[in-house]
Write a protein that holds these residues in place. Sequence first.
Motif, PDB file in Angstrom:
ATOM      1  N   SER A 126       0.739  -1.144   0.092  1.00 56.33           N
ATOM      2  CA  SER A 126       0.095   0.073   0.081  1.00 56.33           C
ATOM      3  C   SER A 126       0.990   1.240   0.095  1.00 56.33           C
ATOM      4  N   GLY A 127       2.278   0.999   0.439  1.00 57.71           N
ATOM      5  CA  GLY A 127       2.886   2.301   0.515  1.00 57.71           C
ATOM      6  C   GLY A 127       2.813   3.061   1.686  1.00 57.71           C
ATOM      7  N   GLU A 128       1.832   2.593   2.518  1.00 52.19           N
ATOM      8  CA  GLU A 128       1.659   3.478   4.025  1.00 52.19           C
ATOM      9  C   GLU A 128       2.551   3.028   4.836  1.00 52.19           C
ATOM     10  N   TYR A 129       2.960   3.865   5.965  1.00 47.90           N
ATOM     11  CA  TYR A 129       4.026   3.770   6.813  1.00 47.90           C
ATOM     12  C   TYR A 129       3.256   3.346   8.071  1.00 47.90           C
ATOM     13  N   GLN A 130       3.694   2.164   8.682  1.00 51.04           N
ATOM     14  CA  GLN A 130       2.726   1.445   9.770  1.00 51.04           C
ATOM     15  C   GLN A 130       3.653   1.583  10.872  1.00 51.04           C
ATOM     16  N   PHE A 131       3.071   2.018  12.104  1.00 49.21           N
ATOM     17  CA  PHE A 131       4.047   1.940  13.353  1.00 49.21           C
ATOM     18  C   PHE A 131       3.602   0.669  14.285  1.00 49.21           C
ATOM     19  N   LEU A 132       4.467  -0.059  14.681  1.00 48.84           N
ATOM     20  CA  LEU A 132       4.234  -1.197  15.666  1.00 48.84           C
ATOM     21  C   LEU A 132       4.911  -0.880  16.985  1.00 48.84           C
TER      22      LEU A 132
END
Length: 187
Positions: free
Chosen positions: A140-146
């Motif tokens: 998706s090209g989204e940044y995801q924070f975990l």
Amino acid sequence: MSRLLVLLSSLPLLLLSDHGVIILGGEGPQGPVDTVSVLTESGWCPSENVIIPPLPIAASGLTAHHGQVVGSHDDREYLMVCGFPGESACYQISPLNGHFVWTPVGAEEEDIDMEVLEYVHSYTNMIKGGVISMWINKESGEYQFLWSPMIRTSADAGFEQMAGWYKDSVPNLTSDSPSLGTYAHLS
């Protein structure tokens, strides 16, 4: 020579002195190395006295995070190292707990698909505790924070068990999100 330096003065049993620097990986003449070296106030620690085994993969530019559970009848300490190339970007170990094998840090929640996430960065969260990591979703090209609390608090958790990644309430950002800031397009 590029190396990762981590000051861990809170690990006197590991360093056998009050202060020291643990050097994880780095670059040698032939490229990335998997060595773990310790520099104490007395000088370089002989490799046979370093209880952290070589890294699971030769790498440089790593980020290390120290987790510690104190105040219970059993103190537990963990070391998480992130930035490795390949399938698992982060590994954990807890030699002071008798766990001498580097273990990949995985997802704790079923809806986190680590196969589509590419590691970008991580930092120790001084307010919430644990580690926040930033990933980019390759689809998706989204940044995801975990988030990883690093420590398991359940009664059945073994000493060697460090918690993996959670979505928790960490926000995700799209590449065109206004929450990136006014000047994000300039960076």
